[in-house]
Design an enzyme around this catalytic site. Sequence first.
Site, mmCIF file in Angstrom:
data_model
loop_
_atom_site.group_PDB
_atom_site.id
_atom_site.type_symbol
_atom_site.label_atom_id
_atom_site.label_comp_id
_atom_site.label_asym_id
_atom_site.label_seq_id
_atom_site.Cartn_x
_atom_site.Cartn_y
_atom_site.Cartn_z
ATOM 1 N N SER A 182 -7.114 6.697 1.590
ATOM 2 C CA SER A 182 -7.169 5.894 2.801
ATOM 3 C C SER A 182 -8.454 6.205 3.577
ATOM 4 C CB SER A 182 -5.905 6.123 3.638
ATOM 5 O OG SER A 182 -5.792 5.141 4.650
ATOM 6 N N ASP A 292 -0.162 -2.863 -1.134
ATOM 7 C CA ASP A 292 -1.009 -2.452 -0.018
ATOM 8 C C ASP A 292 -1.709 -3.676 0.567
ATOM 9 O OD1 ASP A 292 -2.696 -1.129 1.733
ATOM 10 O OD2 ASP A 292 -3.629 0.136 0.208
ATOM 11 N N HIS A 322 0.769 1.425 0.476
ATOM 12 C CA HIS A 322 -0.270 2.320 0.964
ATOM 13 C C HIS A 322 0.298 3.724 1.178
ATOM 14 C CE1 HIS A 322 -4.282 2.788 2.733
ATOM 15 N NE2 HIS A 322 -3.719 3.626 3.594
#
Length: 351
Positions: A182, A292, A322
């Site tokens: 991320s 995601d 995610h």
Amino acid sequence: MRTRRMAAAKVGSNLSHKIGRDCHQHGVVAEEIDGLIKAYKDGRVERPQIVPCVTSTLAPGLGVTSRDTVIDNFTNIWARFYVPIKFQGKLPLLVYFHGGGFCVGSAAWSCYHDFLARLAAKANCIIMSVNYRLAPENPLPAAYDDGIKALKWLKQQALSVCTDNWWTSQWNFSDVFLAGDSAGANIAFNVITRLDSFNAGQAAAAIKPLTLKGIILIQPFFGGEARTHSEKHSVQSPRSALNLAASDTYWRLALPCGASRDHPWCNPLAKGSVKLEDFGRFPIMVCISEMDILKDRSLEFVASLGRAGKRVEHVVHKGVGHAFQILSKSQLSQTRTLEIMARIKGFISGI
């Protein structure tokens, strides 16, 4: 050592965006993501500690030992190291940056501690998990600066003949990888681009005798003003680790004041961003999650790297969202997490 007790992510919270709410006890809220962060107009920030911060202790049966090391006393940057104890010979080093939208997260979070300890054991590598400064108190490029500082600190360890660090005898400093998930993947990418204007030769000289062998980006946190199909149409459950409103809030908190989501730090494909043709010749692996909201943006990034002639490989992990590898305990997520670890091991050992 005393580590900074960073606030924790709320697993299973509704990450709805709330802005400009009045709080009779604490003043006016400027930005908020429920359960994660609350930033007030007077500059104060609250981060509820929901995911616990843990010490470096690990179960003996894992075959990994872990300790914390100070990188820079002035900025309070530190790192947690994971070293397999049953492996003989020199090991590659994975420099890892945690996620959290640049605004939350810690190398001491229990979810990262568990994931990275297991990854070190599975991939037979030393892992340096960097605890960098967070926005909005320290907006970008602070996290990138901390990443550079971590590499320079490693360079000094490699150059020192009298280092007393417990892990250096097992470290092959000619076998270094940058990784993150991320926002941490964004940091890994931007650290590389900041190494001497993206010139591979100059970047190599800047960190010599370290040899950077590759980059691993897990669900990279990029953005842009124009919405992708997955950003506009992916249906996220209330338990999702990231939705569009939360993503926008993170970027408002992290980017320089007045910057749009087409700032080069957010959108590597926007006009004015680094030309991918000039990006170093480091092999890149990108791990993407099918559910995601960032899926399409990640696929576009991979395609652009390919068109620029870069050595890039990617995998789309089916049925997961995610940050599943650290925040989800479902059986499917556990299976996909083992797949990620296997892909990382193959990438590291195959270069």
